[in-house]
Design an enzyme around this catalytic site. Structure first.
Site, PDB file in Angstrom:
ATOM      1  N   ASN A  99       0.800  -1.225   0.000  1.00 57.33           N
ATOM      2  CA  ASN A  99       0.000   0.000   0.000  1.00 57.33           C
ATOM      3  C   ASN A  99       0.829   1.269   0.000  1.00 57.33           C
ATOM      4  OD1 ASN A  99      -1.772   2.206   0.771  1.00 57.33           O
ATOM      5  ND2 ASN A  99      -3.247   0.669   1.409  1.00 57.33           N
ATOM      6  N   ASP A 137      -6.090   7.438   5.870  1.00 57.56           N
ATOM      7  CA  ASP A 137      -5.337   6.807   4.787  1.00 57.56           C
ATOM      8  C   ASP A 137      -3.879   7.245   4.771  1.00 57.56           C
ATOM      9  OD1 ASP A 137      -4.299   6.256   2.070  1.00 57.56           O
ATOM     10  OD2 ASP A 137      -6.350   5.648   1.627  1.00 57.56           O
TER      11      ASP A 137
END
Length: 299
Positions: A112, A204
């Site tokens: 990620n 995030d």
């Protein structure tokens, strides 16, 4: 805390302070500055964009699949987290090569986001699957050898490294928290401590300014939170219409004086920016030209 998960207060800065810097991107997830001051971003279909200081896009490469986190190595080579391929390297000419699909015996499920330290070690999150609590924190040494140094976590996401490189911050999106790890001399991470909770909905991305304030961008609540070194949390910015902050995912400091915050908006086709009045923390590739003494790698 209100129904949307935001702090019940007015944002520090009005959303009108944000302006569109670049448009026409295919739902950018992440962005990173190279040493020359060009901004790079990834697209949903695999595009790798280079953006000049005036906001003009050039498509340098296409990985053919969604691009997640971007980070530049000490040599200013771009590393891209591409869940379909692993971690991919992209050089300035657009040549693409796969850097890693595994960290030791661990096969990455969803690489990620990554960040480099000043010795060339690359920390990267493998988010795992949503709500499965099978995310991990990984570390690759400059010779490419990887290992798991923490986990499992609930959807491991954005990272930020303290300026002294003794602590690593990590978003755990499943729980709307930011965790902090002490980095050990042997290359492992200490036990995670909860650095901040209730950070919007689906936090995030992370970035730090030069004063040690940590900024948390939230995909599902269209806002950014600021956490001071004393762990005081404020609502930094919020877009009730999700236009200038539309599912903001990752952030980076840039500009001639390094005091402008750039934000990738995954729900839109734009990168927006806002003057901060304070400088950002230089990342490892940006500190190279300042000739700071690198931290030796323990491995």
């Amino acid at each position: 805390m209100d129904e949307s998960g935001r702090l019940s207060m007015e944002p520090e800065i009005p959303i009108e302070s944000f302006k569109i810097f670049a448009t026409g991107l295919d739902h950018p997830e992440c962005l990173a500055f190279d040493r020359q001051g060009f901004l790079w971003a990834g697209g949903e279909a695999g595009q790798i964009y280079r953006i000049d200081p005036e906001g003009k896009l050039t498509t340098v490469a296409n990985l053919g699949a969604f691009c997640g986190g971007l980070a530049f190595s000490l040599l200013d080579v771009l590393f891209v987290c591409c869940p379909a391929l692993g971690v991919v390297k992209v050089d300035g000419s657009g040549e693409v090569s796969v850097f890693a699909t595994h960290a030791g015996e661990h096969k990455m499920i969803c690489p990620n986001y990554g960040v480099f330290d000043s010795a060339g070690n690359y920390y990267v999150t493998d988010s795992g699957n949503w709500r499965k609590n099978n995310g991990y924190l990984l570390r690759f040494t400059p010779d490419g050898k990887g290992r798991v140094i923490g986990g499992p976590f609930g959807y491991a996401n954005g990272l930020a490294l303290s300026v002294d490189e003794n602590f690593l911050f990590m978003v755990e999106s499943n729980t709307n928290r930011v965790l902090r790890f002490e980095l050990k001399p042997d290359g492992l991470a200490g036990e995670p401590e909860v650095y901040a909770e209730e950070c919007g909905r689906f936090p995030d991305g992370l970035t730090l300014d030069a004063e040690g304030n940590l900024y948390v961008s939230c995909y599902a609540s269209d806002d950014i939170h600021r956490i001071t070194p004393m762990r005081e949390k404020t609502l930094f910015a919020w877009d009730p219409f999700a236009i200038l902050l539309g599912s903001p995912t990752n952030m980076a400091f840039g500009g001639p004086d390094f005091d402008v915050l750039y934000v990738a908006n995954l729900a839109r086709t734009t990168i927006t920016r806002v003057p901060m009045g304070r400088q950002g923390q230089l990342l490892a590739n940006q500190r190279v030209k300042t000739k700071l003494r690198p931290r030796p790698s323990p491995i």
